[in-house]
Scaffold this active site. Structure first.
Site, short mmCIF file in Angstrom:
data_model
loop_
_atom_site.label_atom_id
_atom_site.label_comp_id
_atom_site.label_asym_id
_atom_site.label_seq_id
_atom_site.Cartn_x
_atom_site.Cartn_y
_atom_site.Cartn_z
N CYS A 14 -14.22 -4.85 7.12
CA CYS A 14 -14.79 -4.04 6.04
C CYS A 14 -16.25 -3.66 6.30
O CYS A 14 -16.66 -2.55 6.01
CB CYS A 14 -14.69 -4.78 4.72
N ASN A 72 4.92 -3.91 13.33
CA ASN A 72 4.71 -4.67 14.56
C ASN A 72 5.18 -6.12 14.45
O ASN A 72 5.32 -6.67 13.37
CB ASN A 72 3.22 -4.65 14.94
N CYS A 83 -15.43 -10.57 8.77
CA CYS A 83 -16.31 -9.63 8.07
C CYS A 83 -16.18 -8.19 8.54
O CYS A 83 -16.33 -7.25 7.76
CB CYS A 83 -17.78 -10.06 8.23
N THR A 134 0.83 -1.21 0.00
CA THR A 134 0.00 0.00 0.00
C THR A 134 0.87 1.26 0.00
O THR A 134 0.38 2.34 -0.29
CB THR A 134 -0.92 0.05 1.24
N ASP A 185 0.96 -4.05 18.73
CA ASP A 185 0.86 -3.52 17.36
C ASP A 185 1.45 -2.11 17.26
O ASP A 185 0.95 -1.26 16.54
CB ASP A 185 -0.60 -3.54 16.87
N GLU A 217 -0.25 -8.34 10.19
CA GLU A 217 -1.46 -8.81 10.87
C GLU A 217 -1.78 -10.24 10.46
O GLU A 217 -2.57 -10.92 11.10
CB GLU A 217 -2.66 -7.91 10.52
CA CA Z 1 -0.14 -3.58 12.36
#
Ligand code: CA
Length: 690
Positions: A619, A278, A616, A184, A323, A202
């Site tokens: 999003c 993380n 779910c 990203t 995190d 993650e």
């Molecule tokens: Ca993270």
């Protein structure tokens, strides 16, 4: 592959379950400016992600200033063809603006008129959506020698011809297409190489970043941020050192440390700086039983860009448990501190401390809290390490930890003004209950929350634009908001800060005093950073508007997203421009429809609830929040009839809804459906239903 291991699911769950939402001084220090923008009376453009290698995001343009900014208006706007989050920094060169939209699409526009010159769609497989924690976003391109470089959600690095948009080369940056990697972030160009990392911590991937030849796309070097395991194989020497800080673990998976955003370069020291993410999984006792710092997670790495050899490292959060990434924006600057000229690197990572490091040695100069923090009392000056309070420990139960995994500051770029000497950035006060017990992750309350709070005076959950003095480590001023998820910052020589927020407003602020001098309602929430450029004697300020990111962060507010269509736009302003037309309002949603007659026992519904949160909610949101994507309580009978085909087989994949057959059995899918129906029935007639 059948279902994700329980541990991975736990991590997924943590991503979506933020369930607790709970003296100023004037700068007076000499600042040595380090702008490398070329002087030009005609055109001053925004040539790279951070407006120069030092990533200061300061524009020396001053046509728009604090006295005339009240006349700021719209020069042009362009539809970005998206309904989700927009995070890109526009790049402007030779009168052309290059931006990225959702699904890693690139758009080139005339920077004066907004006419679209070309578009490139890498056609990312829509099934990749489930491999993303935080929306189908992209933070922009890099431009070099007539080529546009960008990464795609599915892990490719692509070079396009800047004038035509035609493909020059495309390489796969992933070491495995089975692991849930993504890109990203925006690439950076350093000495004829394209530097790019990726996301996925993650989902228990192993972090690394790579350098590719700008001309050919050939891999030059690759730096792994964590070892493959305690015993290796260690692909480079630094991993031998890193492995000493990890425990033996027969369940070793990934390790994390993904370099998903922050990169900077100092040409004088010829040093590349990369921030890492993380640890994976989040819980350190699970990741490295028995302890260890777990290098190089949550670290700032300084490297030789020629060969990717490590010069020094500074681990921001040793043994990360929360995190707390160090992938946040790094700014390089030369500051006078206690009478000495220092070459510094500044970062405000998720863990809540603002760090000023000596970027030549990696030595800590100073670190102070910029929000409420309870996991550590301070950063020890001698060792450079945080001193943990124990309030962040959750090995034996629950802990209410500040900051939350949303971060005291996240990826939203900061800006350093060499005029005011201040760093401007988007921050937030928010905590989160970590709980070791799996069945407690989803609970809205912990029975004995008061015990967790003790005698702390907790802050209200708020978002801020902070103006921070990095020399004195003190707040100069701040703007406060009920919304926690707002935009990046831009400062200019017009003594201005530009900033958009989650309420869909674009603000021009006096950089010295913090007074809001102009507020323009866009109607679309902003999370992206603005940029400024000047062409033919006219200064422009550009920003992308499109609310998004991880659904848990949109739980609060998102008024703009609630009232208006979230159709993504690129807006460009100038003095004496026109008015901004608000986007179309959303059609009234009506009442939650009568639900199909689906019967399930309480155990099945509870299982469905767990699975919903795991698979779910990232999003589709937590009920009562503002989901980016459809609120499933409103599903039609027709869709309920083909629920299994949609959820498992991917019947709606062309629309971005991937199939979850790898994660959910037919029985699981039924449990999710039963939970949705139960939620809808519960909401009918309640204030939640419209
Ligand atoms: Ca993270």
């Amino acid at each position: 592959m059948s279902r994700l291991p329980r541990n991975i699911r736990l991590i997924l769950l943590t991503v979506i379950s933020i369930l607790f939402c709970a003296s100023c001084e004037k700068p007076k220090n000499k600042v040595i400016s380090t702008s490398d923008q070329s002087e030009s009376s005609v055109s001053v453009e925004w040539l790279s992600h951070g407006n120069g290698d030092y990533e200061q995001r300061y524009s020396k343009l001053a046509q728009i200033d604090s006295s005339n900014v009240k006349n700021l208006g719209l020069a042009w706007e362009a539809d970005m063809g998206s309904l989700r989050g927009l995070e890109a920094t526009p790049i402007v060169a030779d009168g052309v603006m290059y931006v990225t939209s959702t699904w890693s699409r690139v758009i080139a526009l005339d920077a004066v008129t907004g006419d679209v010159l070309w578009q490139y769609d890498p056609k990312v497989e829509k099934s990749w959506a489930k491999r993303l924690c935080c929306d189908v976003v992209n933070r922009g391109v890099a431009l070099h020698d007539g080529k546009v470089y960008f990464g795609t959600l599915d892990g490719y690095l692509i070079a396009l011809d800047a004038s035509s948009g035609e493909l020059v080369w495309k390489v796969d940056t992933l070491i495995s297409r089975d692991m849930w990697y993504s890109i990203t972030g925006a690439p950076r160009i350093v000495k004829g190489k394209v530097i790019i990392g990726n996301g996925g911590a993650e989902y228990w991937v192993r972090g690394y970043f790579s350098a590719f030849d700008t001309n050919t796309g050939e891999l030059d070097w690759r730096f792994y941020t964590v070892p493959a395991s305690k015993d290796g194989p260690h692909e480079h020497d630094e991993l031998v050192q890193a492995a000493q800080t990890w425990a033996d673990d027969s369940n070793w998976v990934g390790g994390g440390g993904t370099a998903w955003d922050s990169i900077a370069y100092d040409p004088e020291l010829d040093t590349l700086y990369v921030g890492t993410g993380n640890g994976a999984p989040w819980q350190r006792n699970q990741r490295s039983p028995g302890g260890g710092d777990n290098l190089f997670v949550a670290s700032i790495l300084a490297l030789d860009p020629e060969n990717g050899k490590l010069k020094w490292h500074y681990q921001v959060t040793p043994g990360d448990n929360w995190d707390y990434t160090a992938t946040q924006h790094m700014i390089l600057a030369d500051l006078e501190i206690e009478g000495v000229d220092r070459k510094v690197l500044m970062q405000a990572p998720k863990n809540g401390f603002f760090y000023v490091l000596d970027r030549e040695s990696g030595e800590l100069i100073s670190a102070e809290k910029f929000v409420y923090v309870n996991w550590a009392s301070h950063i020890d000056k001698e060792t450079g390490r945080p001193v943990e309070t124990g309030m962040g420990d959750y090995e034996d139960g629950a802990a209410y930890v500040f900051p939350s995994p949303a971060g005291a500051h996240n990826w939203h770029p900061m800006s350093f003004s060499s005029q005011t000497g201040l760093v401007y950035f988007s921050a937030r006060d928010i905590g989160w209950v970590f709980n070791k017990a799996e069945d407690k992750w989803f609970t809205y309350g912990v029975d004995d929350l008061d015990d967790l709070i003790g005698d702390q005076k907790l802050p209200d959950t708020k978002g801020y634009l902070k103006a921070w003095n990095p020399v004195t480590q003190k707040l100069a001023w701040q703007l406060e908001s009920d919304l926690i998820w707002n935009g990046g910052a831009l400062s200019t020589a017009g003594n201005l800060v530009f900033y958009g927020n989650g309420a869909g407003e674009f603000l021009a602020i006096d950089a010295t005093s913090g007074s809001v001098l102009k507020k323009i309602m866009l109607g679309t929430g902003v999370i992206a950073p603005p940029v400024s450029y000047q062409i033919d004697g006219v200064q422009y300020v550009a920003v992308m508007a499109g609310w998004g990111g991880p659904a848990f962060n949109t739980m609060q507010g998102g008024e703009a997203a609630m009232r208006f269509s979230n159709a993504g736009r690129l807006l460009v302003f100038k003095l004496n421009g026109g008015a901004v037309a608000l986007p179309a309002t959303k059609p009234a949603r009506g009442a939650i429809p009568k639900q199909p007659d689906i019967r399930a026992d309480a155990e099945t519904i509870e299982k469905g609830r767990m699975l919903y949160y795991l698979n779910c909610a990232a999003c589709h949101g937590v009920y009562g929040s503002v989901p980016l994507l459809p609120d499933l309580r409103y599903l039609s009978h027709q869709k309920h009839k083909i629920f299994n085909e949609i959820v498992r087989d991917g019947a709606l994949e062309p629309l971005g809804m991937p199939g979850f057959a790898d994660q959910l059995t037919a029985e699981d899918a039924f449990a999710v459906q039963a939970y949705i129906v139960k939620s809808a029935n519960d909401a009918i007639g309640s204030p939640l239903a419209e």
